[in-house]
Write an enzyme that holds these catalytic residues in place. Structure first.
Site, PDB file in Angstrom:
ATOM      1  N   ILE A  34       0.824  -1.200   0.000  1.00 14.98           N
ATOM      2  CA  ILE A  34       0.000   0.000   0.000  1.00 14.98           C
ATOM      3  C   ILE A  34       0.864   1.258   0.000  1.00 14.98           C
ATOM      4  CG2 ILE A  34      -0.172   0.080   2.522  1.00 14.98           C
ATOM      5  CD1 ILE A  34      -3.077   1.019   2.183  1.00 14.98           C
ATOM      6  N   GLY A  85      -0.096  -5.589   0.734  1.00 16.70           N
ATOM      7  CA  GLY A  85      -1.171  -5.762  -0.243  1.00 16.70           C
ATOM      8  C   GLY A  85      -0.805  -6.672  -1.395  1.00 16.70           C
ATOM      9  N   ASP A  95      -2.058 -10.007  -0.452  1.00 18.33           N
ATOM     10  CA  ASP A  95      -3.504 -10.026  -0.684  1.00 18.33           C
ATOM     11  C   ASP A  95      -3.810 -10.290  -2.154  1.00 18.33           C
ATOM     12  OD1 ASP A  95      -4.739  -9.076   1.982  1.00 18.33           O
ATOM     13  OD2 ASP A  95      -3.275  -7.505   1.601  1.00 18.33           O
ATOM     14  N   GLU A 108       1.248  -6.128   7.588  1.00 20.13           N
ATOM     15  CA  GLU A 108       0.279  -5.235   8.224  1.00 20.13           C
ATOM     16  C   GLU A 108       0.493  -5.020   9.718  1.00 20.13           C
ATOM     17  OE1 GLU A 108      -1.605  -6.266   4.313  1.00 20.13           O
ATOM     18  OE2 GLU A 108      -0.341  -7.280   5.792  1.00 20.13           O
ATOM     19  N   ASP A 143      -6.670  -6.675   6.101  1.00 14.38           N
ATOM     20  CA  ASP A 143      -8.134  -6.664   5.994  1.00 14.38           C
ATOM     21  C   ASP A 143      -8.672  -6.752   4.570  1.00 14.38           C
ATOM     22  OD1 ASP A 143      -7.351  -4.150   5.165  1.00 14.38           O
ATOM     23  OD2 ASP A 143      -8.469  -3.045   6.699  1.00 14.38           O
TER      24      ASP A 143
END
Length: 305
Positions: free
Chosen positions: A95, A151, A154, A174, A182
């Site tokens: 991110i 991310g 993810d 994270e 999340d």
């Protein structure tokens, strides 16, 4: 010899030719600022994270452009398989905290309840960025080189086939920035890696996982010497997928994901309902005929889907 089909000639060319065609193409005509889209071979779409100067960090544009991109791919009959990679020296640093801070740290709302509702809406929107990969019926092959942080994990856990280079490393980052992941890692990584203990260790300590451990744990299926070899390998896999019936391939992806999240009995019932219509395709007879004639499925001309 690794090979892939050239878009215009229908011939099988060395993958190195196609790899050169995968160079960033997010020029003035591109609708995206964070992604570069190209078609290195027939029925193969290449989606490249394309902010190399920012280590492919995921800014506000990225989170919405991924949704637009994969929704378009899902409905594109000229795409049967997707390859995702990162431009520059690494896959992604995760991110873009500087760009995303206003959304994440300062949600709007007149009181705590309204602020929380708005935060929930923001999180759900970001979750869609990677869920759209999983919802896309076209198989997605992701090719990771260098760092894959936060991310990035993810993203890759929402893909169907994961490859990496020998210098790749993965980090569920994270907890190091004060939050629980999340947007997919905590939900998908346990489905990808067989060891719950290892998943917990990675998520709770934010330690790095290197290529050899990623391979032995099942996070990736193949490790390559360098980025060029990996992209050639990704194109070879994508070419094999693209050469099969799109009815069969897309039905396989949909049912694999359904079965992952349901019991065996529910998966079988869903499969029976699915194939009661999907078996009524000319692709079955074409494929059977080719098999009897000892021809490759890639020699068959399948209707677009």
């Amino acid at each position: 010899v690794v090979s892939s089909r050239h878009k215009n000639r229908g011939l099988w060319l060395p993958a190195q030719v196609a790899v050169r065609a995968m160079s960033s193409s997010g020029g003035p005509g591109s609708p995206y600022t964070s992604l570069a889209i190209s078609q290195p071979a027939e029925f193969i779409t290449h989606v490249e994270l394309n902010r190399p100067e920012k280590r492919n960090a995921m800014n506000k544009a990225f989170w919405s452009e991924m949704v637009d991109c994969f929704n378009a791919i899902a409905g594109d009959p000229d795409c049967r398989v997707v390859v995702v990679s990162g431009a520059g020296k690494l896959f992604t640093a995760g991110i873009d905290l500087m760009d995303m801070a206003s959304d994440v740290l300062q949600p709007e709302g007149d009181d705590m309840a309204r602020t929380s509702w708005n935060m929930r809406r923001i999180i759900a929107k970001y979750q869609d960025t990677f869920s759209v990969i999983e919802k896309c019926p076209k198989p997605v092959v992701v090719a990771v080189h260098g760092a894959c942080v936060g991310g990035g994990v993810d993203l890759i856990t929402a893909c169907d086939i994961r490859l990496c280079t020998q210098d790749a490393w993965f980090q569920v980052k994270e907890v190091d920035i004060g939050l629980a992941a999340d947007v997919g890692t905590l939900q998908r990584l346990p489905k990808v890696i067989g060891s719950r203990s290892l998943v917990n260790e990675l998520a709770l300590t934010a330690r790095k996982m290197y290529a050899d451990e990623a391979k032995s744990s099942g996070l990736v299926s193949r490790v390559f010497a360098d980025k060029e070899a990996m992209l050639a390998g990704a194109l070879e896999i994508a070419g094999e997928i693209a050469g099969r019936s799109p009815v069969a391939v897309q039905g396989t992806k949909v049912n694999l994901i359904y079965s992952r999240d349901h019991s065996v009995a529910e998966g079988l019932d869903y499969m029976a309902t699915w194939n009661m219509s999907m078996l009524q395709t000319a692709d079955v007879m074409k494929s059977a005929q080719a098999s009897m004639e000892k021809k490759s499925p890639k020699s068959i001309v399948f209707s677009k889907l």
